[in-house]
Design a protein around this motif. Structure first.
Motif, PDB file in Angstrom:
ATOM      1  N   ARG A   1       2.905  14.163 -12.064  1.00  0.00           N
ATOM      2  CA  ARG A   1       3.173  14.117 -13.499  1.00  0.00           C
ATOM      3  C   ARG A   1       2.013  14.748 -14.278  1.00  0.00           C
ATOM      4  NH1 ARG A   1       3.787   8.583 -14.615  1.00  0.00           N
ATOM      5  NH2 ARG A   1       5.699   8.731 -13.415  1.00  0.00           N
ATOM      6  N   GLU A   2       0.787  14.525 -13.821  1.00  0.00           N
ATOM      7  CA  GLU A   2      -0.376  15.077 -14.512  1.00  0.00           C
ATOM      8  C   GLU A   2      -0.480  16.588 -14.329  1.00  0.00           C
ATOM      9  OE1 GLU A   2      -3.727  12.929 -13.059  1.00  0.00           O
ATOM     10  OE2 GLU A   2      -3.218  11.115 -14.170  1.00  0.00           O
ATOM     11  N   THR A   3      -0.052  17.114 -13.208  1.00  0.00           N
ATOM     12  CA  THR A   3      -0.170  18.548 -12.945  1.00  0.00           C
ATOM     13  C   THR A   3       1.028  19.333 -13.461  1.00  0.00           C
ATOM     14  OG1 THR A   3       0.831  18.315 -10.753  1.00  0.00           O
ATOM     15  CG2 THR A   3      -1.578  18.202 -10.904  1.00  0.00           C
ATOM     16  N   TRP A   4       2.089  18.686 -13.846  1.00  0.00           N
ATOM     17  CA  TRP A   4       3.282  19.382 -14.331  1.00  0.00           C
ATOM     18  C   TRP A   4       3.024  19.966 -15.703  1.00  0.00           C
ATOM     19  CZ3 TRP A   4       6.753  18.425 -18.430  1.00  0.00           C
ATOM     20  CH2 TRP A   4       7.913  19.190 -18.390  1.00  0.00           C
ATOM     21  N   GLN A   5       3.379  21.217 -15.871  1.00  0.00           N
ATOM     22  CA  GLN A   5       3.199  21.895 -17.156  1.00  0.00           C
ATOM     23  C   GLN A   5       4.567  22.265 -17.707  1.00  0.00           C
ATOM     24  OE1 GLN A   5       0.324  22.397 -18.752  1.00  0.00           O
ATOM     25  NE2 GLN A   5      -0.734  21.310 -17.113  1.00  0.00           N
TER      26      GLN A   5
ATOM     27  N   CYS B   1       0.829  -1.204   0.000  1.00  0.00           N
ATOM     28  CA  CYS B   1       0.000   0.000   0.000  1.00  0.00           C
ATOM     29  C   CYS B   1       0.864   1.255   0.000  1.00  0.00           C
ATOM     30  CB  CYS B   1      -0.937   0.006   1.203  1.00  0.00           C
ATOM     31  SG  CYS B   1      -2.228  -1.255   1.114  1.00  0.00           S
ATOM     32  N   GLN B   2       2.003   1.193   0.673  1.00  0.00           N
ATOM     33  CA  GLN B   2       2.923   2.328   0.683  1.00  0.00           C
ATOM     34  C   GLN B   2       3.466   2.586  -0.727  1.00  0.00           C
ATOM     35  OE1 GLN B   2       6.293   1.788   3.236  1.00  0.00           O
ATOM     36  NE2 GLN B   2       6.505   3.971   3.581  1.00  0.00           N
ATOM     37  N   ASP B   3       3.835   1.513  -1.438  1.00  0.00           N
ATOM     38  CA  ASP B   3       4.306   1.658  -2.813  1.00  0.00           C
ATOM     39  C   ASP B   3       3.200   2.213  -3.714  1.00  0.00           C
ATOM     40  OD1 ASP B   3       6.771   0.695  -2.060  1.00  0.00           O
ATOM     41  OD2 ASP B   3       6.383  -1.349  -2.779  1.00  0.00           O
ATOM     42  N   ALA B   4       1.973   1.733  -3.539  1.00  0.00           N
ATOM     43  CA  ALA B   4       0.849   2.222  -4.336  1.00  0.00           C
ATOM     44  C   ALA B   4       0.594   3.701  -4.069  1.00  0.00           C
ATOM     45  CB  ALA B   4      -0.408   1.402  -4.037  1.00  0.00           C
ATOM     46  N   LYS B   5       0.734   4.119  -2.818  1.00  0.00           N
ATOM     47  CA  LYS B   5       0.534   5.519  -2.466  1.00  0.00           C
ATOM     48  C   LYS B   5       1.605   6.398  -3.120  1.00  0.00           C
ATOM     49  CE  LYS B   5       0.328   8.603   1.531  1.00  0.00           C
ATOM     50  NZ  LYS B   5       0.424   8.682   2.990  1.00  0.00           N
ATOM     51  N   LYS B   6       2.861   5.937  -3.105  1.00  0.00           N
ATOM     52  CA  LYS B   6       3.945   6.692  -3.737  1.00  0.00           C
ATOM     53  C   LYS B   6       3.733   6.787  -5.240  1.00  0.00           C
ATOM     54  CE  LYS B   6       7.528   5.679  -0.350  1.00  0.00           C
ATOM     55  NZ  LYS B   6       8.780   4.952  -0.094  1.00  0.00           N
ATOM     56  N   ASP B   7       3.307   5.682  -5.872  1.00  0.00           N
ATOM     57  CA  ASP B   7       3.044   5.690  -7.312  1.00  0.00           C
ATOM     58  C   ASP B   7       1.915   6.658  -7.669  1.00  0.00           C
ATOM     59  OD1 ASP B   7       5.054   3.853  -7.682  1.00  0.00           O
ATOM     60  OD2 ASP B   7       3.686   2.122  -7.822  1.00  0.00           O
ATOM     61  N   ALA B   8       0.859   6.668  -6.863  1.00  0.00           N
ATOM     62  CA  ALA B   8      -0.265   7.569  -7.115  1.00  0.00           C
ATOM     63  C   ALA B   8       0.178   9.027  -6.964  1.00  0.00           C
ATOM     64  CB  ALA B   8      -1.407   7.262  -6.157  1.00  0.00           C
TER      65      ALA B   8
END
Length: 108
Positions: A75-79, A62-69
């Motif tokens: 990445r999505e908010t980076w312009q 779950c910790q790895d999944a949280k870091k990936d999310a």
């Protein structure tokens, strides 16, 4: 004599079983999925209790999944900057001449 040894071994075995059961009862579970922590994760949590690490309540998966999310959200908010402006490095200032010693190694 043999009975005493056998009784002592039996008592030691029972005590070890009780300690193992108590250790297993203290083993934390993941706040997200509810699975019990692995031995490695449990040892890490026990060693780092009281620190500012906020992920001590999550299992490794779950910790790895949280870091990936989190990475995906970043990445999505980076312009990117304007694509038309080429990146030109700034010119570096001319290096200063080294200062001479006040002694006089260069005296004639």
């Amino acid at each position: 004599m043999a009975r005493r040894r056998a009784a002592a071994r039996e008592q030691e075995r029972r005590r070890a079983e009780q300690e193992a059961a108590a250790r297993e009862a203290r083993r934390p579970v993941c706040a997200d999925c509810g699975r019990k922590f692995s031995d490695d994760r449990y040892a890490y949590v026990e060693a780092h209790r009281g620190t500012w690490d906020d992920d001590l309540t999550l299992c490794s998966a779950c910790q790895d999944a949280k870091k990936d999310a989190k990475r995906e959200a970043e990445r999505e908010t980076w312009q990117p900057g304007p694509a038309s402006a080429p990146m030109v490095p700034e010119p570096s200032p001319e290096p200063e001449r080294p200062k001479r010693w006040l002694g006089g190694l260069g005296r004639r």
